[in-house]
Design a protein around this motif. Structure first.
Motif: not given
Ligand code: UTP
Length: 475
Positions: A107, A156, A214, A400
């Protein structure tokens, strides 16, 4: 004059009248849209977060470090080989009994990668350019076949990427997975506020909402019915991994075995930090509880401390791989607002918004606050939580950034190193450099091998050795 909608009155009373400042200018369907978004917001929660997180200065809101020590973990390198073997057998038994499901958090907004589309649709393998979702699908399919129990897979998504994610799977025929066992659900959203705690508008008719982190996965698993489905299917353990890490051992019998044999409600994998400044969260113990302290919260002198053996004292880095007990998830999901609930974190961000005159502002620096939940904050509330060591080279290489560290290039190289290690372990004369990177490009499909054991089984079945040429693909 008609009386205001009750929701509008509630927002006015909470000091958030600006959310409806342009309401009268909107067409009826846009008004309905704004009201629906507003109904998602828990005003009491926002008020509490404004008082505890937004009004506090950085120092006052800082993390409490008193009594903090490095967390114990179960070592793999130099560890108790018999106990690891016992754990693996217990994990395999649980997999054969169908007690485990996979869970991908997808997500996130993936802003650092700057890719247009759900991150799981990003091409990532070195030869065939398979997408992240395809890699996971094939790994889970192969593991399901190996243990004679097809796995359920929970994914998710967010409001932004839900439809595109579902469409991608449908378009690719679920990569061979049984569609009835792939379950998508959206995570919750939280409004962003300005530095005085006022909820921001993205446009006149919509609130600046973003995914709730997350950690929002725990309540979303409950709300979506995923926990009930698990219960009906006899699944008690969820293997949690991130969408950006194709190297992951998504289904790892040793990890599952340790978790079950120790009666743990939540378990995590660690890798020793490569260097003191590496940006990983730290597994620590505090007053008898397991916690993760983010790299930004642990003072650098502590990150640099070494022990008698010369290793970093706070070396146990978190790579966002967890196992969660179903009923523990339910307990955490339903504890909102209580002392055992996950805490929200504050992130100061540039948030596209409109100003009081309704004009769009493109902020050059952070203009507001987002609120996020982190899944590792559940660890202190788990019974018998456990941390085990894993090998980074076989479990963790996230995508990332668009370039540099943790980028598509480093991830492709790490996959090639892994495939080369597996081949060389079986006598293939591959030329590799000092970092283990092979001279040729190559790829091993998860159907051939998704870990050392499954690779060894397929290798043993081969009658002809493959030619070690550039672009080699083992399927
Ligand atoms: P990250 O912390 O790398 O964030 O998420 P992001 O949003 O994917 O990337 P940036 O920071 O904008 O570049 C780590 C994991 O947690 C999931 C992401 O999809 C990834 O698998 N995640 C993060 C969620 O599912 N929901 C969220 O609200 C945030």
């Amino acid at each position: 004059m008609p009386s205001a909608h009750p929701l509008i009155t509630e927002f006015q009373r909470a000091g958030q009248a600006q959310v409806f400042a342009f309401f009268d200018e909107l067409a009826p369907d846009a008004q309905a849209h704004l009201l629906a978004e507003a109904a998602e917001i828990d005003l009491a929660e926002i008020d509490r977060l404004n008082r505890t997180l937004v009004a506090q200065s950085g120092a006052a809101a800082g993390v409490n470090l008193s009594g903090l020590v490095p967390a114990p973990y179960e070592p793999l390198v130099g560890g108790d080989a018999v106990a690891w073997e016992r754990a693996k057998r217990a994990g395999e038994e649980a997999l054969r009994a169908g007690r485990v499901a996979a869970f991908t958090v997808a997500g996130g907004q993936g802003t650092r990668l700057g890719y247009d589309g759900p991150k799981g649709t990003f091409p990532v393998t070195p030869v065939l350019g398979k997408t992240l979702f395809q890699v996971f699908a094939e790994k889970l399919l192969a593991a399901g076949r190996r243990y004679g129990r097809p796995l359920h897979w929970f994914i998710m998504t967010s409001h932004q990427n839900h439809a595109a994610t579902e469409a991608f799977f449908a378009e690719h025929n679920f990569f061979g997975c049984d569609a009835a066992r792939v379950h998508f659900f959206r995570q919750g959203r939280m409004p962003a506020v300005d530095f005085s705690g006022k909820i921001l508008l993205e446009s006149k008719g919509s609130i600046a909402l973003s995914p709730d982190g997350h950690g929002g996965s725990l309540r979303a698993l409950d709300r979506s019915g995923a926990l009930e489905l698990m219960k009906r299917e006899g699944i008690d353990t969820l293997s949690y991994f991130q969408v950006d890490n194709p190297l992951v051992r998504a289904i790892d019998p040793s990890f599952i075995g340790w978790h079950l044999l120790r009666g743990s409600e939540m378990s995590s994998k660690m890798v020793p930090k490569a260097y003191a400044e590496e940006k990983l969260g730290h597994f620590c113990a505090q007053n008898g509880r397991l916690v993760v302290v983010e790299y930004s919260d642990l003072p650098m002198p502590m990150q640099r401390e070494t022990d008698a053996s010369g290793q970093l004292r706070y070396r146990a880095g978190s790579i966002a791989l967890h196992l969660l007990d179903r009923e523990f998830i339910r307990r955490m999901a339903r504890s909102d607002g209580s002392a055992v609930a996950l805490p929200f974190h504050r992130a100061d961000k540039k948030i596209p918004a409109i100003d009081a005159a309704g004009q769009p502002v493109k902020p050059a620096q952070a203009n507001g606050v987002k609120f996020e939940l982190f899944v590792f904050d559940a660890l202190p509330f788990a019974q018998n939580p456990l941390v085990i060591e894993t090998l980074r080279a076989g479990d963790f290489s996230p995508v990332k950034n668009a370039e540099g560290l943790d980028s598509p290039q480093t991830c492709r190289d790490d996959q090639r190193r892994q495939f080369a290690r597996w081949l060389k372990a079986h006598g293939a004369a591959l030329v590799t450099d000092a970092t283990g990177l092979p001279a040729i490009n190559l790829e091993v499909a998860p159907s051939f091998g998704y870990d050392e054991d499954s690779f060894a089984e397929s290798w043993a079945r081969q009658t002809v050795q493959p030619a070690l040429v550039d672009g080699l693909v083992l399927v």
